[in-house]
Structures are given as structure tokens and as C-alpha cells.
Scaffold this motif. Structure first.
Motif, PDB file in Angstrom:
ATOM      1  N   HIS A 144       0.898  -1.043  -0.082  1.00  0.00           N
ATOM      2  CA  HIS A 144       0.115  -0.241   0.086  1.00  0.00           C
ATOM      3  C   HIS A 144       0.872   1.221  -0.027  1.00  0.00           C
ATOM      4  N   ARG A 145       1.938   1.141   0.304  1.00  0.00           N
ATOM      5  CA  ARG A 145       2.801   2.353   0.550  1.00  0.00           C
ATOM      6  C   ARG A 145       3.341   3.108  -0.750  1.00  0.00           C
ATOM      7  N   PRO A 146       3.516   2.501  -1.766  1.00  0.00           N
ATOM      8  CA  PRO A 146       3.835   3.583  -2.943  1.00  0.00           C
ATOM      9  C   PRO A 146       2.545   3.934  -3.363  1.00  0.00           C
ATOM     10  N   ILE A 147       1.410   3.415  -3.309  1.00  0.00           N
ATOM     11  CA  ILE A 147       0.275   3.964  -3.647  1.00  0.00           C
ATOM     12  C   ILE A 147      -0.149   5.148  -2.613  1.00  0.00           C
ATOM     13  N   ARG A 148       0.017   5.226  -1.514  1.00  0.00           N
ATOM     14  CA  ARG A 148      -0.093   6.348  -0.564  1.00  0.00           C
ATOM     15  C   ARG A 148       1.057   7.347  -1.065  1.00  0.00           C
ATOM     16  N   ASP A 168       7.012   9.471   9.529  1.00  0.00           N
ATOM     17  CA  ASP A 168       8.240   9.070   9.111  1.00  0.00           C
ATOM     18  C   ASP A 168       8.375   8.558   7.357  1.00  0.00           C
ATOM     19  N   ASP A 169       7.413   7.960   6.839  1.00  0.00           N
ATOM     20  CA  ASP A 169       7.068   7.627   5.549  1.00  0.00           C
ATOM     21  C   ASP A 169       7.451   8.828   4.940  1.00  0.00           C
ATOM     22  N   MET A 170       6.437   9.903   5.035  1.00  0.00           N
ATOM     23  CA  MET A 170       6.566  11.053   4.238  1.00  0.00           C
ATOM     24  C   MET A 170       7.657  11.920   4.367  1.00  0.00           C
ATOM     25  N   ILE A 171       8.218  12.066   5.468  1.00  0.00           N
ATOM     26  CA  ILE A 171       9.587  12.739   5.579  1.00  0.00           C
ATOM     27  C   ILE A 171      10.696  12.057   4.793  1.00  0.00           C
ATOM     28  N   LEU A 172      10.833  10.816   4.970  1.00  0.00           N
ATOM     29  CA  LEU A 172      12.168   9.933   4.657  1.00  0.00           C
ATOM     30  C   LEU A 172      12.107   9.571   3.255  1.00  0.00           C
ATOM     31  N   ASP A 173      11.042   9.373   2.657  1.00  0.00           N
ATOM     32  CA  ASP A 173      10.849   8.653   1.281  1.00  0.00           C
ATOM     33  C   ASP A 173       9.913   9.415   0.453  1.00  0.00           C
ATOM     34  N   TRP A 174       8.675  10.221   0.971  1.00  0.00           N
ATOM     35  CA  TRP A 174       7.745  10.861  -0.094  1.00  0.00           C
ATOM     36  C   TRP A 174       8.202  12.375  -0.299  1.00  0.00           C
ATOM     37  N   GLY A 175       8.887  13.070   0.469  1.00  0.00           N
ATOM     38  CA  GLY A 175       9.263  14.377   0.047  1.00  0.00           C
ATOM     39  C   GLY A 175       8.117  15.229   0.603  1.00  0.00           C
ATOM     40  N   HIS A 230      -5.250  -2.239   5.887  1.00  0.00           N
ATOM     41  CA  HIS A 230      -4.310  -1.088   5.179  1.00  0.00           C
ATOM     42  C   HIS A 230      -4.649  -1.131   3.776  1.00  0.00           C
ATOM     43  N   HIS A 231      -4.980  -2.049   3.140  1.00  0.00           N
ATOM     44  CA  HIS A 231      -5.511  -1.924   1.724  1.00  0.00           C
ATOM     45  C   HIS A 231      -6.956  -0.957   1.756  1.00  0.00           C
ATOM     46  N   HIS A 232      -7.693  -1.474   2.518  1.00  0.00           N
ATOM     47  CA  HIS A 232      -8.965  -0.577   2.666  1.00  0.00           C
ATOM     48  C   HIS A 232      -8.638   0.764   2.946  1.00  0.00           C
ATOM     49  N   VAL A 233      -7.981   1.178   3.955  1.00  0.00           N
ATOM     50  CA  VAL A 233      -7.921   2.609   4.247  1.00  0.00           C
ATOM     51  C   VAL A 233      -7.255   3.506   3.349  1.00  0.00           C
ATOM     52  N   THR A 234      -6.161   2.649   2.506  1.00  0.00           N
ATOM     53  CA  THR A 234      -5.440   3.348   1.500  1.00  0.00           C
ATOM     54  C   THR A 234      -6.461   3.617   0.344  1.00  0.00           C
ATOM     55  N   MET A 235      -7.195   2.676   0.160  1.00  0.00           N
ATOM     56  CA  MET A 235      -8.518   3.266  -0.951  1.00  0.00           C
ATOM     57  C   MET A 235      -9.326   4.122  -0.599  1.00  0.00           C
ATOM     58  N   VAL A 236      -9.724   4.158   0.646  1.00  0.00           N
ATOM     59  CA  VAL A 236     -10.554   5.199   1.291  1.00  0.00           C
ATOM     60  C   VAL A 236      -9.752   6.743   0.921  1.00  0.00           C
ATOM     61  N   SER A 237      -8.550   6.567   1.420  1.00  0.00           N
ATOM     62  CA  SER A 237      -7.976   7.817   1.014  1.00  0.00           C
ATOM     63  C   SER A 237      -7.759   8.156  -0.068  1.00  0.00           C
TER      64      SER A 237
END
Length: 431
Positions: A107-111, A215-222, A407-414
């Protein structure tokens, strides 16, 4: 395939930039212009093609498109059966169940791609770390437990999640999630097996989940720069949370309770022309106590009146500010450069009231008090909007029990919420 994605009535006011899709490497400004001028159905297909491109199998990408379409258009409860019935591509209920509950896609690359598209259109005023409860019956859904819900101030049999939200005065958009694992799940092999809990997923302090959402957003997602706003009123101690935010060099505003420990440092040297006004040598030791005790000590100090608007009404309150050092022991770095860790306690003390109603610790010492006060109002707005999101896009309608499926479901809701927002802004741009 005929799709008719909804267009929620979302205000495209403050904090909105001209809409352009996140640009992949090698794409040009002309590509962005072409995306902006797509028709509604083509825009939905382009959006799905972009965010689902990290799914390696065609059937997964098609299932993702069908699931997203269902979240956007299915009336009432967003059950997999009802969303499958809505699909013009005749995706079976079983195939959607497989996609959400069993398929091992990340799910992380989609987010990450969702966040890229979002910040290209909406400038965050803050990243608010919020909390949501997912009420459940039984005990076998991933991380379910009878536990205290801080945001609701009550005990509930539920799953508990922390979520990083892009917040503005008009919008609150969830972008990254963590599912909080209660301590009884550490060694309950039966429930861990049923929920397909990864071996590395173990209970940890609540503040760590709050930090992990960014952390994901800071370290990898810019992650786009903006203050991080956190409600930590119910935490027993905030030292570790503040240290984590400081280590990441983030501007922050953290709401705390009156019993949190603080160190009052009115005589700390400040820089003037790059040099300390007061030589950092032998200095008075900072006063130590609780935030509530400090406010009592400073009760006769001048307070500032600040006003703000909420739902077309103007509110006013008085605010007391005090320079403090971060909670915790003094370090050699603090002693050698005492200006390095300057913080402020901000206290909301309404007119004609005998006691304050809110305490915040912040490192935004160079910002105006009115700006900081505006940020203090965001968490309440965020929680209210997330509750609205829950019913509109089926946030709590996930029927499975697995950790990955949640995690898949909440990613799709986002994804559904972000698509609806971007589609509304796109319609405004084209009007």
C-alpha cells in the motif's frame, strides 16, 4: 467501462493552488495541461492509471479501479458485494475480496503517489496527527481490543488507528495510517495467525505510532513543509514524542495536559546579531514543575487577546505564553548552546475564567501568536471532517479481519477522498 464518479461539493478556497497532477519523471508541463483538460471519465481512468501503476498485475489494477469506483458511487454501506454489483466490468465479489484481503500488494507506493498528487493541488497549513476508532464485534479482527479511545474519551471494543492528515481551513485529507497494536496481541499466536499479522508488527508506545505516520512522508515521500500538530493530552509523558519531532527537525505544536513536566527558563540568553545577549556561563537553574503549576506561578502576567473565525462566527480568548526548555534533562548541547532548544508554552485562558482550557508546547517561537492559535483550532476540525469522511466513503465498512486488508482498505478510502477533492478542484479550474 462506464464510470460516473461523484463530485462532492468541496470548497476550493484558501490553501488551493492551480490543479496539476503529480508529474512522473520525464513528463512535461504539456502533459499536465492535457490531464487538466480530460473529461470526467477520462480523468478517473488517468487517476487510476497513475496511482495503481505500482500494482504489477493487470487484474490487480482493474480490481483497484473497481473498488475505488465503488467507494465513490455506491450508496449506503460500501460492502464488497454492493461494490461488485455496481461494476460494469463484472468483477466478482470473490475477486474484490481477494484483492483487498489476500493479495499481497504494497500500500505504501500508492499512498506516496496519492500524496504527490494532493500536494500539487493543495498547500498544507499543517500535518495533523489524529486518531480514529473502528468499532468491532468479536476479538479476531486485526488489533481489535477493548481499549481507551483518546479522541472520544471512552473505552470501546475497537481497532485504533493514528492517521496523518493534510489540513487547511477548508480541507482535512488523510494520507498515511498506522494500526495501533494492543499489548495482548504481542503473544496471542491464534489471533495473530488469523489476522495474518506480520512477525515484525509488535506493540509499541502510542507516541511511536504518531511519529511513524509522518516518517514515511519525511524520509521517502518528500513531505511538503508544514508544522506538525499533535494532540498528546492523554499521554502520560510527552518527552519521547517531542524528542522524536525535534530529532526530525520538524516545526511542531503539541497539545498537552496541565500535569506535563516543564522547565521554565525566563533568563535564557537570546541571539542578537548572531551573538548571545547574555554570556552563557553560570546561569540560574530553570524552574521545574508542571504546566499547571507554572500557569499558577505566572497568573498575574500579561495575556494577549487573539480572535479567530469559526463557521462565520468570531471567537476571542486570552493567551499566556512562557519560554520553556523541552521536557527532559539538560544535555551538554543545551548547556553549550542554550538558544538551540528554545520552546514556548502557550496557554488558552478564556475571559473571566478561573483556569485555562488548553496547553500547548511549540518550537514555533518565531511565528506570531495569532498564527499559532489558528493551528490550535485545526485538530477539532480534522476530527469532525474525518467522521464525515467515514460515512461518505465507507471508512468503517471494511468487512475483513486481516492486517494487510485493513491497510488496503484505508488506502483506498484515502484515494477516494483525494480523487473527489481533486475532481472538484479540476471542475472549478475548468469553469
Amino acid at each position: 467501462m462506464s464510470l460516473a464518479p461523484v463530485r462532492p461539493a468541496l470548497n476550493a478556497g484558501s490553501g488551493i493552488r492551480k490543479l496539476r497532477s503529480a508529474r512522473p519523471r520525464g513528463a512535461s508541463v504539456e502533459d499536465d495541461h492535457e490531464r487538466t483538460n480530460l473529461g470526467a471519465e477520462d480523468h478517473f481512468l488517468e487517476f487510476c492509471g497513475d496511482i495503481f501503476q505500482t500494482l504489477h498485475r493487470v487484474d490487480q489494477r482493474r480490481a483497484g479501479q473497481t473498488y475505488l469506483n465503488g467507494l465513490l458511487n455506491c450508496e449506503g454501506r460500501k460492502s464488497i458485494r454492493r461494490m461488485a454489483a455496481l461494476s460494469a466490468s463484472h468483477h466478482s465479489e470473490q475477486s474484490l475480496q481477494q484483492f483487498i484481503n489476500q493479495s499481497p500488494w504494497d500500500h505504501r507506493p500508492i499512498r506516496e503517489r496519492l500524496l504527490g498528487r494532493l500536494v500539487d493541488a493543495v498547500k498544507p497549513e499543517a500535518w495533523v496527527i489524529s486518531e480514529l476508532a473502528f468499532p468491532k464485534h468479536g476479538r479476531y479482527s486485526a488489533a481489535v481490543h477493548r481499549q481507551y479511545v483518546r479522541a472520544e474519551r471512552r473505552v470501546s471494543n475497537c481497532q485504533l488507528a493514528t492517521v496523518a492528515v493534510l489540513a487547511t481551513e477548508e480541507h482535512s485529507v488523510p494520507v498515511n495510517w498506522r494500526l495501533v497494536l494492543p499489548e495482548p496481541w504481542r503473544a496471542d499466536e491464534e489471533r495473530r495467525s488469523r489476522a495474518r499479522m506480520p512477525a515484525h508488527e509488535l506493540p509499541r508506545p502510542y507516541w511511536q505510532y504518531q511519529i511513524e505516520t509522518i516518517d514515511d512522508m519525511i524520509l521517502d515521500w518528500g513531505m511538503a513543509p508544514a508544522p506538525v500538530v499533535v494532540d498528546a493530552v492523554q499521554l502520560a509523558t510527552v518527552d519521547a514524542l517531542l524528542a522524536g519531532l525535534t530529532d526530525r527537525k520538524l516545526p511542531y505544536l503539541v497539545q498537552v495536559g496541565p500535569n506535563v513536566a516543564v522547565r521554565y527558563a525566563p533568563d535564557r540568553p537570546r541571539l542578537a546579531g548572531g551573538r548571545p545577549v547574555m554570556q552563557p556561563g553560570v546561569r540560574p537553574q530553570p524552574w521545574r514543575g508542571t504546566a499547571g503549576d507554572l500557569v499558577h506561578r505566572l497568573h498575574d502576567q500579561p495575556r494577549s487577546t487573539v480572535s479567530w473565525e469559526n463557521q462565520e462566527r468570531v471567537h476571542r480568548s486570552q493567551f499566556l505564553t512562557a519560554p520553556i526548555m523541552p521536557p527532559g534533562g539538560e544535555t551538554p548541547a543545551e548547556r553549550s548552546d542554550p538558544t538551540e532548544t528554545e520552546h514556548q508554552l502557550v496557554v488558552d485562558w478564556p475571559f473571566n475564567k478561573s483556569r485555562p482550557r488548553g496547553f500547548w508546547i511549540t518550537n514555533l517561537t518565531d511565528e506570531s501568536l495569532s498564527y499559532v492559535v489558528r493551528l490550535t483550532r485545526l485538530p477539532v476540525k480534522v476530527h469532525s471532517r474525518l467522521e464525515s469522511l467515514a460515512s461518505r466513503f465507507g471508512l468503517r465498512d471494511y468487512e475483513g479481519r486481516t492486517f494487510g486488508g485493513w491497510h488496503h482498505h484505508v488506502t483506498m478510502v484515502s484515494a477516494a477522498y483525494i480523487y473527489a477533492l481533486l475532481d472538484s478542484l479540476r471542475a472549478t479550474n475548468l469553469a
